[in-house]
Each structure stands twice: as C-alpha cells, then as structure tokens.
Design a protein around this motif. Structure first.
Motif, PDB file in Angstrom:
ATOM      1  N   GLN A  13       0.860  -1.186   0.000  1.00 54.99           N
ATOM      2  CA  GLN A  13       0.000   0.000   0.000  1.00 54.99           C
ATOM      3  C   GLN A  13       0.894   1.232   0.000  1.00 54.99           C
ATOM      4  OE1 GLN A  13      -3.768   0.343   0.511  1.00 54.99           O
ATOM      5  NE2 GLN A  13      -2.981   2.214  -0.430  1.00 54.99           N
ATOM      6  N   PHE A  43       1.022   5.658  -0.458  1.00 55.13           N
ATOM      7  CA  PHE A  43       0.247   6.894  -0.369  1.00 55.13           C
ATOM      8  C   PHE A  43       1.168   8.050  -0.733  1.00 55.13           C
ATOM      9  CE2 PHE A  43      -3.850   5.966   1.610  1.00 55.13           C
ATOM     10  CZ  PHE A  43      -4.572   7.109   1.271  1.00 55.13           C
ATOM     11  N   ALA A  76      -4.086   7.231  -2.762  1.00 53.85           N
ATOM     12  CA  ALA A  76      -3.850   5.821  -2.433  1.00 53.85           C
ATOM     13  C   ALA A  76      -3.566   5.011  -3.692  1.00 53.85           C
ATOM     14  CB  ALA A  76      -5.054   5.236  -1.705  1.00 53.85           C
ATOM     15  N   LEU A 117      -7.851   4.721   5.945  1.00 59.60           N
ATOM     16  CA  LEU A 117      -7.306   5.058   4.632  1.00 59.60           C
ATOM     17  C   LEU A 117      -8.263   5.919   3.821  1.00 59.60           C
ATOM     18  CD1 LEU A 117      -5.437   1.815   3.522  1.00 59.60           C
ATOM     19  CD2 LEU A 117      -4.689   3.697   4.982  1.00 59.60           C
ATOM     20  N   GLN A 160      -7.363   9.466   2.241  1.00 60.70           N
ATOM     21  CA  GLN A 160      -7.659   9.840   0.861  1.00 60.70           C
ATOM     22  C   GLN A 160      -8.311  11.216   0.786  1.00 60.70           C
ATOM     23  OE1 GLN A 160     -10.014   6.306  -0.529  1.00 60.70           O
ATOM     24  NE2 GLN A 160      -8.635   6.472  -2.283  1.00 60.70           N
TER      25      GLN A 160
END
Length: 673
Positions: A212, A214, A271, A308, A312
């Motif tokens: 993951q 970001f 994301a 998350l 975002q």
C-alpha cells in the motif's frame, strides 16, 4: 476538507466511504441504478440520485450521469471507490474539468499506470524488476502468437486494463493460445470496455504480495507495509493478510523501497497499490499498480490504526501526509486477516448466486472483528453486480490468534437464500497450507478437491453431526408443539405433543434429512432430550439434550458435545466448532421415482447474457464439448454438452439476456431411449 462528497460506486465500499464521511461531518451523496433503489448505500447517504438502468453500462459506468448528479447535489468531490470508473483516466479528467475534485490520482497518472503494459514498461525504466513479456500496442493475434512463442510457455495473458482476476488466462502450450486469447479479450472487453492484453512469463508457484502506497501533493510518498494475497482461485483473491508470513524484514525493506520508487517516479498522489509476484527464493517482480483503494485495505487499517478513506479525503483536499507517516517505517501492530463472503456455490464451480437474503447472520463487530458489508437481511444479491455479501476482517496479537478469531467469526455466519461460500472459507482457514503460511497463488486451483465437495460419512454410520441435526430437529418440533398447545383449549392433552407418543408403547418418529442430495432416515425413540437414534445397524443413545442460546448441548453415548445450530422449516445446520454440516428437512415417507434418460437440453444455470454460440442445429457434438458461453455477474460461464449427440435447436443468440433455467439448446432424442 469538503462539505459534500459524491460516491460514484455501490455496495460495501460505498457504505464504507459514507461512514467515514459521516464521522468527519461531510455530507454524502449516493448514486444508484434501478437495481439498487433500496440498497444500503442509498439508505445510508444524506442524498441519493438515480443514474440509470441496472446494468453497469447503463448506470455506474456512465460518467456523464454521475457528473450531472454531483453538480445537481452540490458536491465538491467524487470518491470512485474501486471497480467501475475508479481507474478510468477519462473520468478523472472529466471530474477535474467540471471543477470537482477526483479523490484519487490524476488522469495523467492513471494513463501511465492504469495500463498494466504501460506500468510494466515504466517500472523497467526505473530499475524495478519485471517479468519477461510483451506489452506492445500491436494486438494482432498472429503477432501475439509469435511473441508467445518467443517468451515461452507457460505464460500469462492479462487484460491490460482492470483487475479483480478478470481477463487473465494461463497458457501452457502453443495450441491453446488462440482460444485463450479470444476468451481473455472478450472477458476484458465486457468487464472493462477494452480488450488490449499483455503477455508475460508465468512464474510457477509464486506468492502475491502487494504494498500500500500513499502520496500527497507536497512531494511525499510512503508505503504502509505489505499485504499477502497468495490464497487465490482463478486469480481472484480469497484471503488477504498482513503482515505476510513469508516476508522477512530485509525483503520488506527492499520491496518497500521499490514501491516508493515507483510512486516517486510518477509524482503519485493519493492511495495506490504496487503489486509484486514473489518467487519461492524471495526474488520479486513488478506485476501491476492499482490506482485506487483496494478491496483488502481494511487489514492495513487494523494493523496501522489508520483510516485510509480519511487519508484519501485529506490528501485530495490538499493536506500533507501526517508527520508520523514520514518519519520512517510505519509501525504494524498484531496481525489482520480478511475473507470475502460471496453468494456462490463452491460445489458447482463457484457458480455465482442471486436472490433475496432470507437470513443473514454475521458475527457482531468488536475490537477483534470488523464487518464491511453493503447488504443486510432481506436485501437481494442482484445478477448485475459482484455477488459479494460481506468482508470479514479480524485482528489479534499474532497470526495464530487471528486465524482462530476468523474461525470463530465464520462459525457465527448463516446465510439462507442464495448459496454462499462460508463452508469453503471454513475449510480454507484450517488447511495446512494456510495455517503454515506456505500457500502460493495456484495452490487452490491445484488442490480444489480439498476445499469443496461432500465430506460426510457413509449412510451406514450415524456420525455425530447427523445425530446432532436429528436431535435439534426433534427438540425444535417438541418446543413448537408445546408453544402451539398453549394457545389451544387443552394445553395438557397428550395429542398436543410432538414426541410420537402412543398408548401402550414408547414413541417412535422418523426424521428424514437430505445431505448433499442423499436421503437419510433416522428412527428416533423418546422425548424431552432423551432419545435412542437408529440408522440401519448403527445406534446412538442421547441424553441431556437442550437447545439454549442458539446452541445444542447433549451427551451422545455418554460423551458430551456442543453444537451451534441454525434451523428453520427447510433446513438445519449444526456447527461442531470446526466445520458446519448442513441438512435439508425431507418428508418422512416419500415415493421416489428414478429416470435413466440422459439430458436432452442445456439450460441457463443463472440469469445472464449470451456472448458466444458455438453450435447450430444439425451439428454433432461430443460430450462436454463447449456449446455456449454466457456472461453473468462479471464472469464468463462455459456451457457444455451434457452428452454426445446432434443439436436439434439453438434457442439463444449472442446478446440475448436469458433467465435462470431457460432452455438454450435442445438435442435430438436418442433412439431407443
């Protein structure tokens, strides 16, 4: 932050985004199709706007209708969820052109990453390991066949756009390539609107590990550790977890650096997920970048403590990533596992199901259990969309504890209506390949028999699960009769009891149950929790049987046992703490007719659209020969000849929408039958 956000999606992800927005004080707008007028995301949102017909192309894939709804509702931003338009660069550009904020990466970034082919070339140019293959624009079938020969077999054909396991085929020999290419392109075209494919060498027995990432508009890119998604069936993820039981600290550091490098090369914002194929020796290769939130994001949330979706929203509003994420590796606490509960029948090739959820019992949310769902009891699983019922996510101090949490959570699940995959999931989380953390992406497909199919004992024995089902049926019937008698004129009459009482001798009842289509008749003597059960030459003495709080406790030949029980007028399910055993009620006395006539037709197993017809009247076909292909619930289903014979009539054409059980093909009668 934003005042109003429109969610351009449906189901559990729409509900998930709505709940986060509500916590942050953000007004939400839902969009819905004809099929979703009463859906949970529509009921949860502050505002809801109709955008078209039930099929995705008529509604959730209509960017113009979604933008019209956003403008009419006064939204400042659009959250795309995952699937549908979430990775559509043209839609992202249209949102920005309309003066709204797209909660995700820019259209320009998507164009570089949304194509698996383009992303692969980009990674190679930045030193990220990639699997040998072909990613060119030229999609001529002859050229693709030549490139396949150059790459070598086995190889993978993959849709260049999209995800979710759609548009992917493994080809092990040159003669299989043409048919596999045609099927892959057709599925990709139906699911994503584009049929471009790429080819790559297939890594045998790989693991699927993703990171993951970001990014924000201030130049920061971080990773939030890995998720392992190696438990897959036909490239569709089944179990996701973090941290990976395979990844060492050294490998995590190298893969994390590669994931961040990919994000920095793209000036990535919001994301995303960098996905890798990992060999058994720890060698890893870039697979793809998903420019959206992933279905499995909750496991990352549970071990990091982050929301998350909130991240975002904040990044999209121009905020920088929190300083705590920029100071080094993100701390991971404990272990989290996610499973997807689907309306599908694993014993029938995972055939997707549809219909009303007459009963839907899920474990209550707690500090250890999280449920993400877009439906509740009484809702319908529709044929037009993915048949997921819910995601079950658990968290505990380590992997062993988390696996046990998941087993306990699954034991509380009960679904009546469309069939579900809950029994398959229960076998999965107890299988040695999962418990030991050794599963690879092809394991389920190679060993599917260990996870599906009948597993009961022979009818000549009286196993504990059958005895428990019979006892639960007896107790439930006795209790119902007593409750009914209380409303009558003589509640103490022996004729008001359901214990088989007869003047002068002990009561006897026949309890008939069906298990996997097999009829089992058990003779029961006794009442009030004390019974003798007979099945052929097998006998069980039952004592102390009681139904309390959804559970059955009893002694069977002096040995105590407890089962969780789910029962209604049609069926009884007993769960022994390890697995569930399902039985259907049947009449005690029936006339059974048999037929030896071979099938003379092909019927639609569920509602769907015909995409290929490979036979015409007069054709002679072999048993199991492919005759039609239909598309339903975003999947292709191949319909094959039930026997060798001559086609008498084809009653469906390409493009036709057919109902379940519709006769599609008829065969000429067999002489002498």
């Amino acid at each position: 932050m934003f005042d109003t956000v429109l969610i351009a999606n449906r189901g559990e992800i729409a509900c998930r985004v709505i709940r986060t927005c509500r916590r942050l004080g953000i007004r939400t707008v839902a969009v819905y199709s004809d099929a979703d007028a009463d859906a949970q995301h529509v009921r949860l949102a502050d505002d809801a706007r109709h955008i078209g017909g039930p099929r995705p192309a008529e509604s959730y894939l209509r960017g113009d209708a979604i933008l019209d709804a956003a403008r009419a509702a006064g939204a400042q931003a659009i959250h795309p969820g995952y699937g549908f338009l979430s990775e559509n660069a043209d839609f992202a550009d249209a949102v920005e052109a309309a003066g709204l904020c797209f909660i995700g990466p820019s259209g320009a970034s998507m164009r570089r990453m949304g194509s698996k082919a383009g992303a692969k070339d980009l990674m190679a140019s930045h030193g990220v390991p990639v699997v040998p293959g072909y990613t060119g624009d030229d999609q001529d079938p002859a050229l693709l066949a030549r490139e396949a020969g150059r790459i070598g077999f086995p190889l993978m054909i993959k849709a260049a756009y999209g995800g979710g396991g759609k548009g992917m085929r493994i080809v092990r020999a040159a003669e299989e390539f043409g048919a596999a290419l045609e099927s892959c392109q057709r599925e990709a075209r139906n699911a994503f609107g584009r049929d471009r494919v790429l080819l790559e060498r297939y890594v045998e027995r790989p693991r699927h590990i993703e990171f993951q990432i970001f990014g924000d508009a201030h130049g920061h890119v971080v990773h939030l550790n890995e998720r392992e998604c190696s438990a897959q069936r036909r490239y569709q993820k089944v179990l996701e977890e973090t941290p990976s039981p395979f990844v060492t600290p050294e490998l995590r550091a190298r893969m994390g650096e590669a994931a961040i490098a990919a994000g920095r090369a793209l000036d990535y914002v919001n994301a995303g997920t960098v996905e890798f194929i990992v060999g058994q020796q720890g060698d890893f290769y870039f697979m793809e970048i998903n420019t959206r939130l992933q279905v499995e994001h909750p496991v990352t949330e549970l071990v990091t403590g982050l929301d998350l979706v909130e991240l975002q929203l904040r990044v999209a509003a121009g905020e920088a990533l929190p300083p705590a994420l920029l100071d080094g590796p993100v701390a991971s606490r404990g272990h989290a596992i996610e499973l997807r509960l689907y309306a599908e029948d694993p014993d029938q090739g995972f055939l997707p199901g549809s219909g009303v959820l007459e009963t839907l019992r899920l474990p209550p949310p707690s500090t250890h259990v999280r449920i993400d769902s877009g439906v509740v009891e009484g809702d319908a699983v529709t044929i037009f969309y993915d048949p997921m019922i819910a995601k079950l996510i658990v968290h505990d101090i380590d992997r062993a504890a988390a696996l046990q949490r998941m087993r306990d959570a699954l034991a509380e699940v009960d679904v009546v209506g469309p069939k579900s995959n809950v029994a398959f999931l229960e076998r999965l989380v107890r299988h040695a390949a999962v418990v030991d953390g050794t599963i690879d992406t092809g394991y389920l497909d190679r060993h599917l028999d260990a996870f599906v199919g009948a597993s009961g004992d022979a009818a000549s024995a009286l196993p504990l699960d059958l005895a428990a089902a019979v006892v639960a049926t007896l107790l439930d019937g006795e209790r119902a009769a007593i409750d009914a008698a209380r409303t009558g004129t003589d509640p103490h009459s022996p004729w008001a009891r359901a214990d088989g009482w007869r003047l002068g001798h002990a009561g006897k009842r026949i309890v008939a149950l069906l298990r996997d289509g097999e009829r089992l008749e058990v003779a029961a003597h006794g009442a009030d929790g004390r019974y003798r059960l007979d099945l052929g030459d097998a006998h069980v003495e039952v004592d102390g049987a009681r139904l309390v709080d959804g559970g059955l406790s009893a002694r069977y030949d002096g040995v105590g046992a407890r089962h969780r029980v789910f029962a209604d007028a049609r069926r009884v399910v007993v769960h022994d703490g390890t697995r569930r055993h399902a039985f259907e009620h049947a009449p005690a006395f029936v006339f059974a007719a048999t037929s030896t006539t071979q099938s003379d037709r092909i019927v639609a197993p569920m509602p769907g659209r015909i995409v290929v017809v490979k036979a015409t009247p007069g054709d002679v076909v072999a048993e199991n020969q492919e005759v039609l292909v239909m598309e339903a619930m975003k999947m292709e289903l191949t319909l094959r000849a039930p026997r060798a014979g001559t086609i008498a009539a084809v009653q469906a054409a390409v493009g036709d929408f057919v109902e379940a059980d519709a006769v599609l093909v008829r065969f000429e009668a067999v002489e002498g039958a």
